[in-house]
Design an enzyme around this catalytic site. Sequence first.
Site, PDB file in Angstrom:
ATOM      1  N   ASP A 196       1.265  -1.021  -0.046  1.00  0.00           N
ATOM      2  CA  ASP A 196      -0.414  -0.076   0.367  1.00  0.00           C
ATOM      3  C   ASP A 196       0.442   0.680  -0.315  1.00  0.00           C
ATOM      4  O   ASP A 196       0.351   2.242  -0.283  1.00  0.00           O
ATOM      5  CB  ASP A 196      -0.953   0.116   1.534  1.00  0.00           C
ATOM      6  CG  ASP A 196      -2.371  -1.009   0.380  1.00  0.00           C
ATOM      7  OD1 ASP A 196      -2.677  -0.770  -0.245  1.00  0.00           O
ATOM      8  OD2 ASP A 196      -2.562  -1.497   2.089  1.00  0.00           O
ATOM      9  N   GLY A 203       4.746   1.488  -1.164  1.00  0.00           N
ATOM     10  CA  GLY A 203       5.044   2.122  -2.561  1.00  0.00           C
ATOM     11  C   GLY A 203       4.012   1.812  -3.844  1.00  0.00           C
ATOM     12  O   GLY A 203       4.030   2.668  -4.877  1.00  0.00           O
ATOM     13  N   TYR A 241      -9.489   0.399   3.328  1.00  0.00           N
ATOM     14  CA  TYR A 241      -9.242  -0.096   4.785  1.00  0.00           C
ATOM     15  C   TYR A 241      -8.728   1.369   4.953  1.00  0.00           C
ATOM     16  O   TYR A 241      -8.300   2.582   4.803  1.00  0.00           O
ATOM     17  CB  TYR A 241      -8.299  -0.649   4.780  1.00  0.00           C
ATOM     18  CG  TYR A 241      -8.061  -1.637   5.409  1.00  0.00           C
ATOM     19  CD1 TYR A 241      -9.016  -2.863   5.273  1.00  0.00           C
ATOM     20  CD2 TYR A 241      -7.290  -1.236   7.017  1.00  0.00           C
ATOM     21  CE1 TYR A 241      -9.074  -3.247   6.643  1.00  0.00           C
ATOM     22  CE2 TYR A 241      -7.339  -2.416   7.821  1.00  0.00           C
ATOM     23  CZ  TYR A 241      -8.065  -3.562   7.579  1.00  0.00           C
ATOM     24  OH  TYR A 241      -7.810  -4.796   8.914  1.00  0.00           O
ATOM     25  N   ASP A 296      17.295   4.964  10.897  1.00  0.00           N
ATOM     26  CA  ASP A 296      17.624   4.642  10.642  1.00  0.00           C
ATOM     27  C   ASP A 296      18.611   5.609  11.993  1.00  0.00           C
ATOM     28  O   ASP A 296      18.250   6.792  12.750  1.00  0.00           O
ATOM     29  CB  ASP A 296      18.066   6.173   9.955  1.00  0.00           C
ATOM     30  CG  ASP A 296      19.615   6.575   8.993  1.00  0.00           C
ATOM     31  OD1 ASP A 296      20.399   6.471  10.338  1.00  0.00           O
ATOM     32  OD2 ASP A 296      19.806   6.885   8.858  1.00  0.00           O
ATOM     33  N   TYR A 303      19.323  -5.528  -1.072  1.00  0.00           N
ATOM     34  CA  TYR A 303      19.792  -4.550  -0.575  1.00  0.00           C
ATOM     35  C   TYR A 303      20.731  -5.324   0.438  1.00  0.00           C
ATOM     36  O   TYR A 303      21.704  -5.581   0.593  1.00  0.00           O
ATOM     37  CB  TYR A 303      19.133  -3.425   0.403  1.00  0.00           C
ATOM     38  CG  TYR A 303      18.303  -2.487   0.084  1.00  0.00           C
ATOM     39  CD1 TYR A 303      17.831  -2.676  -1.906  1.00  0.00           C
ATOM     40  CD2 TYR A 303      17.266  -2.171   0.806  1.00  0.00           C
ATOM     41  CE1 TYR A 303      17.178  -1.337  -2.410  1.00  0.00           C
ATOM     42  CE2 TYR A 303      16.640  -1.210   0.340  1.00  0.00           C
ATOM     43  CZ  TYR A 303      16.778  -0.910  -1.447  1.00  0.00           C
ATOM     44  OH  TYR A 303      15.513   0.118  -1.609  1.00  0.00           O
ATOM     45  N   ASP A 363      27.312   3.076  10.474  1.00  0.00           N
ATOM     46  CA  ASP A 363      26.282   3.952   9.863  1.00  0.00           C
ATOM     47  C   ASP A 363      25.251   2.917   9.542  1.00  0.00           C
ATOM     48  O   ASP A 363      25.006   2.946   8.860  1.00  0.00           O
ATOM     49  CB  ASP A 363      26.221   5.229   9.403  1.00  0.00           C
ATOM     50  CG  ASP A 363      24.803   5.992   8.897  1.00  0.00           C
ATOM     51  OD1 ASP A 363      24.154   6.112   9.984  1.00  0.00           O
ATOM     52  OD2 ASP A 363      25.082   7.201   8.302  1.00  0.00           O
ATOM     53  N   HIS A 381      -4.998 -11.326  10.944  1.00  0.00           N
ATOM     54  CA  HIS A 381      -6.336 -10.916  10.778  1.00  0.00           C
ATOM     55  C   HIS A 381      -7.254 -11.630  10.884  1.00  0.00           C
ATOM     56  O   HIS A 381      -7.406 -12.370   9.292  1.00  0.00           O
ATOM     57  CB  HIS A 381      -6.599  -9.519  10.045  1.00  0.00           C
ATOM     58  CG  HIS A 381      -7.765  -8.581  10.081  1.00  0.00           C
ATOM     59  ND1 HIS A 381      -7.850  -7.705   9.748  1.00  0.00           N
ATOM     60  CD2 HIS A 381      -8.795  -8.862  10.944  1.00  0.00           C
ATOM     61  CE1 HIS A 381      -8.946  -7.025  10.655  1.00  0.00           C
ATOM     62  NE2 HIS A 381      -9.758  -8.112  10.553  1.00  0.00           N
TER      63      HIS A 381
HETATM   64 CU    CU Z   1      -7.064  -6.563   8.134  1.00  0.00          CU
END
Ligand code: CU
Length: 636
Positions: free
Chosen positions: A299, A301, A385, A442, A573, A584, A595
């Site tokens: 949701d 990206g 939603y 970060d 990555y 770092d 759910h």
């Molecule tokens: Cu749900």
Amino acid sequence: MNVTAERLELHPLDPCSADELSCSVKILRDSGNLSQNTMFSCGYAAEPPKDLVLGFETGASFDRVVRLIGHDREQGQSFDARVSLTSSQVTTFAWIDDGQAPINSSDYRKMLEVLAANDEWVAALEKRGIEDFSLVHIEPWVAGARPPEMKPNARVFRAIAFLHEHPDDNPYARPLEGLVAMVDVDGGQVIVEDHGVAPIPTDPAEYAADRVPNLRKDLKPLIITQPDGPSFDVDGRFVRWQKWQFRISVQPIEGLVLHDVRYDDDGRERSILYRAALADMVVPYGDASPMHSWKHALDAGEAALGQSANSLKLGCDCLGEIHYFNNTILRPDGEPVEVQNAVCMHEEDYGILWKHTNVLKDEPSPEVRRSRRLVVSMIHTLGNYEYGFYWYFYLDGTIQMEVKLTGMVGVSVTEEATDSAPIVAATMSSPIHQHIFCFRLDFNVDGTNNSVYEMEVEPSPVGDQNPHNSGFRSVGRVLRTEDEAMRNIDPSRSRNWRVVNPNVKNAYGNPVGYKLLPQASSTMLAGEGSLHAKRGGFAKHNLWVTPYAPDELDAAAGPFSNLHSGGAGLPAYTAGNRSIQNTDLVVWHCLGVTHVPRPEDWPIMPVEYAGFTLLPVGFFDRNPSMDVAPASHCHD
Ligand code: CU
């Protein structure tokens, strides 16, 4: 526009003004890369390099860069461009190879046009006895990876449909079971799947206040007032509250972002987080029915979660003395628009902070302090939603993220429950699914170079130190590489992850640290090799740690996850298994809710919660909230 004059007041993390967005769109359009038939998914101030931000002094000049992402319908490709407002030039322009720009309202309008003109779709509606097509609500869904039946450069979405009784009712109460279409909104190709007609439910499942009978009348007013005003100071996007300071921004994909979170420790300004935000999320469905099995929306990206913010309303979304931040976003046509009250900030009483009653005195003598937290929040609506993201700052150095999940669950028409689609209403089931959020944290614990330890509690071995076999102990081990840091929760061992600065010691000679305390959270349940697991690869583990890399800022599922074939983001990555010790580093925490819908989730689901807490561990030398004064009426 006069960029130079404006830049004198700008901080590198300030959001784009409407003028800056318009100006950058014009520069990009004038560059000749794009056709007239281009839509913009998002535009925002590109985040400058970390050293520039950390070393920034007010008034200093810097290159102001706007990032523009969109889709050229004529050329059938999405683009990623950066425009310098300082030099009035397009500095980078790239067509996206695998994946496309996020869905937006112009895609939806195209989908409606294409479906209205498609004979097969119209026939499927007629087969269901529908005569008035204006009452059909078409719900757009991201398609996942491009279906192989569609053309290679198709901009494809899926459509499912519902039938209104009247235009203002619950649009999700009456699903048109069995009907799904794949729609190329650029090329017009449509593949209609009709898995069979089912009776349309008759219960309107209304939820609007004027349509719910017998509203309660016995809740008395509860009013929060702060007669002297709130205790925070705001300067643009910079916030100070109690000993905390930070900046906020809103990014089109990630939503709310915290920047440069610091705590004033008796005059020492100590850094904790350089940046914290949602880095993507995935909602994989576990029901194998053809209406739901393909669903695994990323949701953030795929749908630009950050741009789906509600305008929050005083007394309804947040109570008390509120400070709102607006957010300027780019419309598909390249025009900026301001979302009012997109971010809400206020203080909340949170019960007691600490207490002790000295019962040894003749008169018991309690000392008690009230806990209070600063709340910074946004609420997003994505189709059926709602997701609310709430950052909390506490007086004792604790930071917390709480996700609130509400809205409408997905439904199917059926008489029978299954293990993967429980009954939620008469003739309605709701598919089991997960919401897995990945937060990118970060850390900057007292400086840039940090390490991560996995901490657990275990029974002590029997021996001289544990003669009665009753002992247990806290043990930790440093996570040295990206592979070692792919970890899951284990509440039975009190597992948590401590981010320390090995170069800075507290009064007792131990490295200063903050621990990430997870909640009980499952990981991706879809099987290895499934599209869901491939495209939402970040959800495989609760913890990932990477060394900081500026080009890995974008997203846990990769920067262009819409229609991406999978494998991008965290799995890519971390493929090099880099060292993460005393460097770092960036912590990625994936958490969520599995759910299993229940009747009480229909027609609207009461808020369900998920989240995590960041607690100081030896960061301070003692309880940092001892100096909180008692409430005036609590002390004689
Ligand atoms: Cu749900």
